[in-house]
Every structure is written in C-alpha cells, then in structure tokens.
Write a protein that holds these residues in place. Structure first.
Motif, PDB file in Angstrom:
ATOM      1  N   LYS A 120       0.780  -1.162  -0.023  1.00 38.36           N
ATOM      2  CA  LYS A 120      -0.228  -0.096  -0.054  1.00 38.36           C
ATOM      3  C   LYS A 120       0.882   1.219  -0.055  1.00 38.36           C
ATOM      4  O   LYS A 120       0.529   2.157  -0.737  1.00 38.36           O
ATOM      5  N   ALA A 121       1.881   1.209   0.943  1.00 40.03           N
ATOM      6  CA  ALA A 121       2.750   2.520   1.233  1.00 40.03           C
ATOM      7  C   ALA A 121       3.328   2.608  -0.412  1.00 40.03           C
ATOM      8  O   ALA A 121       3.570   3.848  -0.758  1.00 40.03           O
ATOM      9  N   VAL A 124       1.146   4.110  -3.024  1.00 42.01           N
ATOM     10  CA  VAL A 124       0.682   5.473  -2.951  1.00 42.01           C
ATOM     11  C   VAL A 124       1.663   6.506  -3.170  1.00 42.01           C
ATOM     12  O   VAL A 124       1.749   7.496  -3.510  1.00 42.01           O
ATOM     13  N   ASN A 125       2.757   6.030  -2.445  1.00 41.48           N
ATOM     14  CA  ASN A 125       4.268   6.792  -2.738  1.00 41.48           C
ATOM     15  C   ASN A 125       4.669   7.089  -4.113  1.00 41.48           C
ATOM     16  O   ASN A 125       4.986   8.036  -4.568  1.00 41.48           O
ATOM     17  N   THR A 128       1.388   8.644  -6.438  1.00 38.15           N
ATOM     18  CA  THR A 128       1.358  10.176  -6.113  1.00 38.15           C
ATOM     19  C   THR A 128       2.534  10.842  -6.557  1.00 38.15           C
ATOM     20  O   THR A 128       2.577  12.013  -6.887  1.00 38.15           O
ATOM     21  N   PRO A 132       1.290  13.096 -10.034  1.00 28.88           N
ATOM     22  CA  PRO A 132       0.505  13.731  -8.873  1.00 28.88           C
ATOM     23  C   PRO A 132      -0.936  14.151  -9.195  1.00 28.88           C
ATOM     24  O   PRO A 132      -1.613  14.712  -8.482  1.00 28.88           O
ATOM     25  N   GLU A 133      -1.296  14.320 -10.367  1.00 30.21           N
ATOM     26  CA  GLU A 133      -2.471  15.074 -10.771  1.00 30.21           C
ATOM     27  C   GLU A 133      -3.682  13.940 -10.810  1.00 30.21           C
ATOM     28  O   GLU A 133      -4.839  14.391 -11.165  1.00 30.21           O
ATOM     29  N   ALA A 139      -7.150   2.420   1.226  1.00 27.71           N
ATOM     30  CA  ALA A 139      -7.853   1.981   2.045  1.00 27.71           C
ATOM     31  C   ALA A 139      -6.729   1.420   3.165  1.00 27.71           C
ATOM     32  O   ALA A 139      -5.914   0.720   3.001  1.00 27.71           O
ATOM     33  N   GLU A 154     -11.841  10.222   3.793  1.00 23.24           N
ATOM     34  CA  GLU A 154     -11.369  11.391   3.938  1.00 23.24           C
ATOM     35  C   GLU A 154     -10.470  11.814   2.789  1.00 23.24           C
ATOM     36  O   GLU A 154      -9.770  10.946   2.059  1.00 23.24           O
ATOM     37  N   LEU A 156      -6.940  13.130   2.062  1.00 16.90           N
ATOM     38  CA  LEU A 156      -5.443  13.485   2.489  1.00 16.90           C
ATOM     39  C   LEU A 156      -5.127  14.673   1.825  1.00 16.90           C
ATOM     40  O   LEU A 156      -4.196  15.337   2.660  1.00 16.90           O
ATOM     41  N   THR A 157      -5.019  14.494   0.524  1.00 17.29           N
ATOM     42  CA  THR A 157      -4.414  15.700  -0.036  1.00 17.29           C
ATOM     43  C   THR A 157      -5.455  16.263  -1.199  1.00 17.29           C
ATOM     44  O   THR A 157      -6.495  15.638  -1.084  1.00 17.29           O
ATOM     45  N   ASP A 158      -4.920  16.948  -2.293  1.00 11.99           N
ATOM     46  CA  ASP A 158      -5.754  17.284  -3.275  1.00 11.99           C
ATOM     47  C   ASP A 158      -6.289  16.347  -4.001  1.00 11.99           C
ATOM     48  O   ASP A 158      -7.288  16.039  -4.581  1.00 11.99           O
ATOM     49  N   VAL A 160      -5.488  12.749  -3.201  1.00  5.91           N
ATOM     50  CA  VAL A 160      -5.434  11.161  -2.447  1.00  5.91           C
ATOM     51  C   VAL A 160      -6.478  11.000  -1.310  1.00  5.91           C
ATOM     52  O   VAL A 160      -6.670  12.025  -0.479  1.00  5.91           O
ATOM     53  N   LEU A 162      -8.641   8.650   1.360  1.00  7.71           N
ATOM     54  CA  LEU A 162      -8.226   7.754   2.372  1.00  7.71           C
ATOM     55  C   LEU A 162      -9.509   7.051   2.834  1.00  7.71           C
ATOM     56  O   LEU A 162     -10.290   7.684   3.459  1.00  7.71           O
TER      57      LEU A 162
END
Lengths: 202, 79
Positions: A120-121, A124-125, A128, A132-133, A139, A154, A156-158, A160, A162
């Motif tokens: 997962k990490a 996402v790393n 993104t 990035p767009e 999850a 929620e 997390l960023t513009d 991402v 979660l």
C-alpha cells in the motif's frame, strides 16, 4: 453539503467516458470493480498476480468453480456477464515500484486495493510521486468487527483519498469479514465516482 | 526554519507534546534537515509509511524547507 444536481443522463455519460485502474483484485478490488462497472464506468484495468483460492470466497467476488484460476481472468469473466460492453485491461503481474506507473498510466482514477501495508505504501508513494495529478483512493483499516460506521472516506491531499478506520489491522489477527470489507470497497468505489464526477470531499 | 509536522493514526503518539491527534505541530528545525532526520528524531517505528511534503509524495532523503508541511501516514494491512 449542497452540490449541484447532475442530470442522470449526463452522470452516466461522464462515468462511461471514465477509466479506473484497480490494483489488487481481492476483497476490495473485485468488489470495487463490480461497483464501478454497475455505476457506469466502462474502462477498467484489473491488476493482480494471484489465483483464486478457497479462502478468498468469504469476501471476494469469485465463485467456487473459479478456484485455481487467475483472479484477473476470473473477475473479467464475471464483469463481462454484468456488462458485455465493459472494456477491460488485464495485468497479471505483481506490482513493484518499477512497473506500477506503466500499469496505471492514463487512468482517470487509481484504486489501491491490495492487502499488505508495505505494498500500500509503495503504491501511494510511487503513484502520487510520478502522477501527482491523478486521483488515487487508498484503504487502511477494514479488518475486524468494530462498527461499520467507523469506516470513513477523507481527503488526505488534493488528489489522495483515504478510506477506512485507520486502525483495524489484519496483521493483528483480526478477521476480514465480508460485511466490513464490502463497506470499505463501497467507500473506495464511491470516492472514485464522486471524483470522476468532479465532486470534492471536504 | 519552521516546518509543520502532522502524524496520522498510531504515529500521532510520537508527537513530542505527547498529546496525540493528527493536527500539525510547528517544528523548529535546522536548515538542511531531511525527512529522514525528522523520522529518526521522532523515533517512528520501522513500518511502511506514506510521506507527503506539501501534499505531494517526497522521498525520505529529501531536504525540508521553511514553511513546508510534512505529513506521515502509516497504511494498515487488509484488503
């Protein structure tokens, strides 16, 4: 929150013109794929290296007679029974930091739906960082039997999103119950749909 | 330099004020401090983590700058 009403014809047209890349076709991904397809998203990339196992049938969208088959192929067969017009791209490979971007490039939204925390990490790393767009839904925290209401979406960023309760860890011996996994899958699918429709989480 | 640091989920126990919670705290850091230095100073566990600086992923060896916002999130297994 008041949001402008989108006429259904336009809503379905927008979703039909959208694509999603789903990384992992297990409890989350197989169900996310079906929900996106039923909602109108017609182009899906399904990414998974694994085969259907008996132990998957308690929460994943597979059938007893599919045990032993590649998850990508078994899921594609089911999705095409739901919607023969679906445009499916199957990637039967284990994702790595080196290959992941090539698999998801061009998708309008990326869904992280794997089981391990390290993967997962990485997803996402890397995604993104390289894209990035491109919106990404991830999850964390869906195992166990705490209230389904603890699972939330929620931003997390513009880009991402979660989903989860952020603490219930499958590695701590908590079971993965179909009911709670499906709640998280529905949150992931719906977060993607809202984003594809141009709606924003607070 | 000042850098806002937000720690999510169980990592929030590592905030120096001991109060937990995901809201960002302002850290006073030496120029040239890297993400990895903050992680070491906070003694964050050696577990997978998602790292954002100013809402974009940043490698752990990247240097922080005055006014940056560092957010670290630990993914939880299950899927």
């Amino acid at each position: 929150m008041d949001e402008a009403r989108i006429p259904e014809v336009e809503l379905r047209a927008r979703l039909a013109a959208s694509s999603a890349a789903i990384i992992g076709c297990g409890g989350l991904g197989s169900n996310v794929a079906a929900m996106l397809l039923r909602s109108g998203v017609r182009a899906l990339t399904l990414i998974d290296f694994d085969r259907v196992d008996d132990s998957n049938l308690n929460r994943q969208l597979f059938f007893r007679d599919q045990v032993g088959r590649l998850k990508t192929e078994a899921l594609a067969e089911t999705l095409l029974r739901i919607e023969p017009e679906a445009r499916l791209t199957l990637v039967t490979e284990r994702v790595t930091a080196e290959n992941i971007v090539g698999f998801v490039l061009g998708a309008d939204v990326i869904i992280e739906a794997v089981d391990g925390a390290a993967t997962k990490a990485m997803i996402v790393n890397v995604c993104t960082g390289a894209l990035p767009e491109t919106p990404l839904v991830t999850a964390s925290g869906l195992a166990g039997y705490d209230s389904a209401n603890d699972i939330v979406t929620e931003r997390l960023t513009d880009t991402v999103y979660l989903v989860g309760d952020l603490h219930s860890d499958a590695c701590a011996g908590l079971p993965l119950l179909a009911s709670r996994v499906m709640v998280a899958a529905a949150h992931e699918a719906h977060a993607a749909i809202r984003r594809l429709l141009g709606l924003r989480e607070p | 330099m000042k850098v806002d640091v937000a720690l999510f989920a169980y990592l929030s126990d590592h905030q120096p004020d001991g109060l937990g919670g995901r809201h960002a705290r302002a850290f006073d850091l030496a120029d040239g401090t890297r993400v990895a230095d903050v992680i070491a100073d906070l003694a964050l566990p050696d577990q997978p983590r998602i790292v954002f600086v100013n809402n974009r992923h940043a490698a752990e060896d990247s240097a922080l700058h005055d006014g940056d916002r560092l957010a670290i999130f630990p993914p939880i297994a299950g899927g």
